[in-house]
Design an enzyme around this catalytic site. Structure first.
Site, PDB file in Angstrom:
ATOM      1  CG  ASP A 121      -0.273   0.059   2.533  1.00  0.00           C
ATOM      2  OD1 ASP A 121       0.962  -0.139   2.576  1.00  0.00           O
ATOM      3  OD2 ASP A 121      -0.943   0.288   3.557  1.00  0.00           O
ATOM      4  CG  ASN A 155       2.139   4.054   3.980  1.00  0.00           C
ATOM      5  OD1 ASN A 155       2.957   4.673   4.640  1.00  0.00           O
ATOM      6  ND2 ASN A 155       1.790   2.807   4.262  1.00  0.00           N
ATOM      7  CB  CYS A 176       6.257   5.376   9.987  1.00  0.00           C
ATOM      8  SG  CYS A 176       6.017   3.678   9.410  1.00  0.00           S
ATOM      9  CG  HIS A 177       3.230   1.862  13.415  1.00  0.00           C
ATOM     10  ND1 HIS A 177       1.885   2.080  13.309  1.00  0.00           N
ATOM     11  CD2 HIS A 177       3.522   0.927  12.465  1.00  0.00           C
ATOM     12  CE1 HIS A 177       1.372   1.311  12.359  1.00  0.00           C
ATOM     13  NE2 HIS A 177       2.353   0.601  11.843  1.00  0.00           N
ATOM     14  CG  HIS A 203       7.837   1.974   4.724  1.00  0.00           C
ATOM     15  ND1 HIS A 203       6.778   1.501   3.994  1.00  0.00           N
ATOM     16  CD2 HIS A 203       7.317   2.361   5.914  1.00  0.00           C
ATOM     17  CE1 HIS A 203       5.661   1.595   4.695  1.00  0.00           C
ATOM     18  NE2 HIS A 203       5.974   2.128   5.872  1.00  0.00           N
ATOM     19  CG  ASP A 262       6.747  -1.410   7.102  1.00  0.00           C
ATOM     20  OD1 ASP A 262       6.342  -2.568   7.196  1.00  0.00           O
ATOM     21  OD2 ASP A 262       6.125  -0.428   7.541  1.00  0.00           O
TER      22      ASP A 262
END
Length: 469
Positions: A121, A155, A176-177, A203, A262
């Site tokens: 995604d 995202n 972001c986590h 990411h 990620d």
């Protein structure tokens, strides 16, 4: 901006799982009492269910918060002190559509699946509708709430933060986590108290510091663990369980730092050529979260959670109390999380608290680089640790080895800048040029046929967002 009486707009508030975490966190900060939270989403049913549960949750925590639904982006922005964007333009249906068109023309998992960008995604080449939405929100803030903070949750965070920060003058930060994955490494090593730091791009973050409270370098323990690691013994508990997968260890051996969150998914074609390759590196039976099997699992799980949340809202409307809701499924864990006294792990509300209450807090933030990480361009968003107090950011000095910079971060940043360039100029020739270098491309005719079909859809969806109020 005061400590009380804030106005917080949430765009994409029908994203019930995320929204309820934010609501739950807001309830746990007395300094944010009397805030008015406005919820906006194109899906009226979903956002109404969030409203019902949010009101019930504030009763449960005895919090002083006001909630209401608004119809337009302007309504969500105007007068707000903070605007949180969690919206996915077009929803998962759009993701499935553009992926299916890509696969029809020979691009496994769609054209957005590229070196260092395989998250399903996290579209940047076909997400013109999403990028249009980001700019639309930002320019609305510029016009109607110029002093507001824009918090990017949706995202692609890297492209979104870069785009908004370079095209507008508003205050913004992306969150972001993924950094929470450091906990998995610590647990694996049997370490309970430790100091850590991550840095890179969204990411694409790396464990730049990892040590005990008394200064012992825990990378020595990582190295010892590497010698004992047997890839064939890795058994993921779910498709997203990849922090200790063979991919992560291979990336550590190549780059010299451990990839976090990620980043493990955003590796190279070596790990993603086909389903069998993904299974080899990410573990059976799914082959990671971004294989056709792993992503199907995620969408079905998300659908199930949304269905249960809808059921919860119906039960509350009929008189049930939120702490009385029972399902007999894993959803009980979700309920426990939002009813817990602990903060969810999302950074948005603690950040708001640090800004308005001037209580220092440590965050992992996405902001324009401007020299924060050496040897990376200034005009791209990086993800870095910072202490925030009021509106002052103190960024931690972050050293990233040349191997990571040159072989991972720079190629990833180049793709992001190319995607933004193609979007801003609406120039499909640039997309074609990217695809001509793609290992899945067999001919120019293949690219031309793909572009003709796919970007008809991409343009149409971007125009829909542009016309949205």
């Amino acid at each position: 901006m005061g400590g009380t009486g804030l106005r917080i707009g949430i765009i994409g508030a029908g994203s019930a799982v995320f929204s309820m975490k934010i609501v739950s966190d807001l309830c746990k900060f007395p300094s944010l009492s009397d805030s008015h939270v406005v919820l906006m989403d194109v899906d009226r049913t979903r956002v109404e269910n969030v409203l019902v549960l949010a009101k019930e949750l504030t009763k449960y925590f005895n919090a002083k918060l006001k909630f209401s639904i608004v119809e337009t982006i302007k309504n969500a922005v105007e007068g707000s002190d903070f605007v949180i964007n969690t919206a996915l333009a077009g929803g998962h249906g759009y993701l499935d559509l553009v992926r299916s068109i890509g696969e029809k023309h020979g691009y496994y998992r769609g054209i957005d699946a590229q070196n260092f960008n395989f998250v399903s995604d996290y579209l940047n080449l076909t997400n013109w509708n999403q990028l249009t939405l980001f700019l639309k929100i930002a320019r609305t803030i510029e016009k109607y709430a110029p002093n507001a903070w824009y918090l990017q949750a949706a995202n692609p965070v890297m492209e979104g933060t870069t785009l908004v920060s370079t095209q507008t003058g508003i205050k913004m930060v992306g969150f972001c986590h993924g950094h929470h994955a450091v906990e998995a490494i610590a647990k694996f090593l049997g370490v309970s108290e430790y100091e850590w730091q991550v840095g890179g791009v969204n990411h694409g973050i790396w464990l730049t510091k990892f040590r005990t409270k008394d200064g012992k370098d825990l990378y020595k323990e990582v190295e010892k663990a590497l010698q004992k690691t047997r890839y064939e013994e890795f058994k993921p508990s779910n498709p997203f369980d990849d922090q200790l997968s063979p991919v992560a260890w291979e990336m550590y051996k190549l780059y010299g730092l451990f990839p976090i969150g990620d980043t493990v998914r955003n590796s190279t074609w070596k790990y993603h050529r086909d389903l069998q390759t993904k299974i080899k590196w990410y573990g059976a039976p799914w082959g990671g979260a971004d294989s056709e099997i792993g992503w199907k699992w995620y969408v079905e799980e998300l659908s199930r959670v949304v269905g249960v949340i809808d059921m919860f809202a119906k039960m509350v409307r009929e008189g049930a109390k939120i702490n009385e809701l029972k399902t007999g499924t894993q959803i009980d864990d979700y309920l426990k999380e939002i009813l817990s006294e602990k903060i969810s792990g999302e950074q948005h509300v603690p950040f708001i608290n640090s800004v308005v209450s001037k209580v220092p807090g440590r965050f992992v933030v996405n902001v324009l680089n401007k020299g924060k990480i050496k040897n990376l361009e200034d005009d791209v968003a990086v993800e870095i640790c910072a202490t925030v107090c009021g509106e002052k950011f103190e960024y931690e000095e972050t050293h990233i080895p040349e191997r990571v910079v040159n072989w991972y971060l720079k190629p990833r940043i180049l793709l992001a800048k190319q995607a933004i360039d193609a979007f801003l100029n609406k120039d499909v020739r640039l997309i074609a040029d990217i695809l001509e270098r793609d290992p899945r491309t067999k001919s120019t005719e293949q690219v031309e046929k793909l572009i003709a079909e796919l970007y008809t859809v991409v343009r149409q969806e971007a125009e829909k967002v542009e016309q949205q109020e």
